[in-house]
Design a protein around this motif. Structure first.
Motif, PDB file in Angstrom:
ATOM      1  N   CYS A   1      -4.077  24.810  28.675  1.00 19.11           N
ATOM      2  CA  CYS A   1      -5.454  24.701  29.157  1.00 19.11           C
ATOM      3  C   CYS A   1      -5.998  26.088  29.460  1.00 19.11           C
ATOM      4  O   CYS A   1      -5.251  27.057  29.552  1.00 19.11           O
ATOM      5  N   GLU A   2      -7.314  26.157  29.605  1.00 21.91           N
ATOM      6  CA  GLU A   2      -7.986  27.428  29.866  1.00 21.91           C
ATOM      7  C   GLU A   2      -7.910  27.823  31.327  1.00 21.91           C
ATOM      8  O   GLU A   2      -7.910  28.992  31.666  1.00 21.91           O
ATOM      9  N   GLY A   3      -7.906  26.826  32.215  1.00 24.60           N
ATOM     10  CA  GLY A   3      -7.884  27.130  33.627  1.00 24.60           C
ATOM     11  C   GLY A   3      -8.163  25.908  34.467  1.00 24.60           C
ATOM     12  O   GLY A   3      -8.285  24.794  33.954  1.00 24.60           O
ATOM     13  N   MET A   4      -8.255  26.155  35.768  1.00 27.14           N
ATOM     14  CA  MET A   4      -8.424  25.076  36.743  1.00 27.14           C
ATOM     15  C   MET A   4      -9.376  25.531  37.833  1.00 27.14           C
ATOM     16  O   MET A   4      -9.348  26.692  38.251  1.00 27.14           O
ATOM     17  N   VAL A   5     -10.195  24.589  38.284  1.00 24.23           N
ATOM     18  CA  VAL A   5     -11.102  24.833  39.405  1.00 24.23           C
ATOM     19  C   VAL A   5     -10.871  23.739  40.440  1.00 24.23           C
ATOM     20  O   VAL A   5     -10.848  22.552  40.096  1.00 24.23           O
ATOM     21  N   ILE A   6     -10.689  24.148  41.696  1.00 26.72           N
ATOM     22  CA  ILE A   6     -10.638  23.183  42.795  1.00 26.72           C
ATOM     23  C   ILE A   6     -11.974  23.288  43.510  1.00 26.72           C
ATOM     24  O   ILE A   6     -12.276  24.296  44.143  1.00 26.72           O
ATOM     25  N   ALA A   7     -12.796  22.227  43.332  1.00 28.78           N
ATOM     26  CA  ALA A   7     -14.184  22.277  43.789  1.00 28.78           C
ATOM     27  C   ALA A   7     -14.559  20.977  44.477  1.00 28.78           C
ATOM     28  O   ALA A   7     -14.784  19.985  43.798  1.00 28.78           O
ATOM     29  N   PRO A   8     -14.628  20.971  45.781  1.00 27.30           N
ATOM     30  CA  PRO A   8     -14.333  22.043  46.728  1.00 27.30           C
ATOM     31  C   PRO A   8     -12.842  22.104  47.026  1.00 27.30           C
ATOM     32  O   PRO A   8     -12.092  21.181  46.714  1.00 27.30           O
ATOM     33  N   CYS A   9     -12.431  23.184  47.652  1.00 31.27           N
ATOM     34  CA  CYS A   9     -11.032  23.379  48.030  1.00 31.27           C
ATOM     35  C   CYS A   9     -10.936  23.372  49.555  1.00 31.27           C
ATOM     36  O   CYS A   9     -11.510  24.235  50.221  1.00 31.27           O
ATOM     37  N   SER A  10     -10.213  22.402  50.085  1.00 27.40           N
ATOM     38  CA  SER A  10     -10.019  22.314  51.533  1.00 27.40           C
ATOM     39  C   SER A  10      -9.045  23.401  51.987  1.00 27.40           C
ATOM     40  O   SER A  10      -8.292  23.967  51.192  1.00 27.40           O
ATOM     41  N   MET A  11      -9.039  23.673  53.269  1.00 34.74           N
ATOM     42  CA  MET A  11      -8.100  24.641  53.818  1.00 34.74           C
ATOM     43  C   MET A  11      -6.666  24.137  53.706  1.00 34.74           C
ATOM     44  O   MET A  11      -5.742  24.921  53.542  1.00 34.74           O
ATOM     45  N   ARG A  12      -6.459  22.835  53.746  1.00 36.49           N
ATOM     46  CA  ARG A  12      -5.130  22.268  53.550  1.00 36.49           C
ATOM     47  C   ARG A  12      -4.639  22.534  52.129  1.00 36.49           C
ATOM     48  O   ARG A  12      -3.502  22.931  51.913  1.00 36.49           O
ATOM     49  N   THR A  13      -5.527  22.331  51.151  1.00 34.83           N
ATOM     50  CA  THR A  13      -5.154  22.581  49.762  1.00 34.83           C
ATOM     51  C   THR A  13      -4.926  24.066  49.526  1.00 34.83           C
ATOM     52  O   THR A  13      -3.963  24.455  48.856  1.00 34.83           O
ATOM     53  N   LEU A  14      -5.796  24.899  50.080  1.00 33.14           N
ATOM     54  CA  LEU A  14      -5.598  26.345  49.990  1.00 33.14           C
ATOM     55  C   LEU A  14      -4.230  26.735  50.534  1.00 33.14           C
ATOM     56  O   LEU A  14      -3.489  27.497  49.902  1.00 33.14           O
ATOM     57  N   ALA A  15      -3.863  26.223  51.714  1.00 34.70           N
ATOM     58  CA  ALA A  15      -2.580  26.561  52.330  1.00 34.70           C
ATOM     59  C   ALA A  15      -1.416  26.112  51.449  1.00 34.70           C
ATOM     60  O   ALA A  15      -0.437  26.859  51.275  1.00 34.70           O
TER      61      ALA A  15
END
Length: 195
Positions: free
Chosen positions: A87-101
């Motif tokens: 794949c070309e890439g991935m976007v997390i939209a929106p990204c929660s702080m839990r997911t970021l962590a």
């Protein structure tokens, strides 16, 4: 005379997590579909589904219809969980702080965070539209960690230089910037031409 072969569609993974701003994920799916030549793979967290309902009154079926392929968030054995998935890439939209962590610490505990981990290990484009304010030190350190691993932290901060007339225009401009980061052409996207 030989027939021209159409190029394979570019695959983009779109994840919607539980932060406020579900509109970014939905609009990203819509704009990617309008571009053509893109095949979207969607994963939504449990909290993401709640936000889609709360913020946009969108039923699950309507959101799923915007994507080409939809995966359950707990399907850790899905194609996206492997580096062999091209794949070309991935976007997390929106990204929660839990997911970021979870991404920052390599906690591949669901398909969103595992797919993000795959993007980082395979050196593919990963864009996190983090949504929180104000930021505490844990948030900032997690953003630094993801950036050091090659991810792009992209808070959906509105731009006003284009003199937007609606929230929809603000969202479109932000999502268009994300699509630019994926390297996809957008001939109709407004561009800053200077003063």
């Amino acid at each position: 005379m030989t027939e021209a072969v159409s190029p394979a569609p570019k695959r983009i993974v779109v994840a919607i997590s539980g932060a406020s701003g579900a509109v970014y994920g939905v609009r990203l799916l819509q704009l990617l579909r309008e571009l053509g030549g893109v095949k979207t793979h969607l994963v939504v967290s449990d909290a993401g589904w709640l936000n889609l309902q709360q913020e946009l009154d969108l039923p699950r079926e309507q959101v799923e219809a915007l994507a080409d392929v939809v995966y359950p968030v707990r399907n850790i054995g899905a194609a996206l969980a492997s580096g062999s998935f091209q794949c070309e890439g991935m976007v997390i939209a929106p990204c929660s702080m839990r997911t970021l962590a979870a991404v920052a610490h390599g906690l591949s505990d669901n398909l969103i965070t595992r797919a993000a981990d795959v993007m980082l290990k395979e050196r593919r484009r990963l864009v996190l539209m983090v949504r929180e304010t104000p930021l505490n030190l844990a948030h900032l350190r997690n953003m630094t960690s993801v950036t050091e691993m090659g991810g792009i932290v992209f808070p959906p901060v509105p731009a006003f230089y284009n003199k937007p007339q609606s929230i929809a225009e603000l969202v479109d401009h932000t999502v268009s910037r994300v699509i630019d980061l994926l390297g996809l052409p957008q001939p109709n996207s407004p561009r800053w031409s200077g003063l």
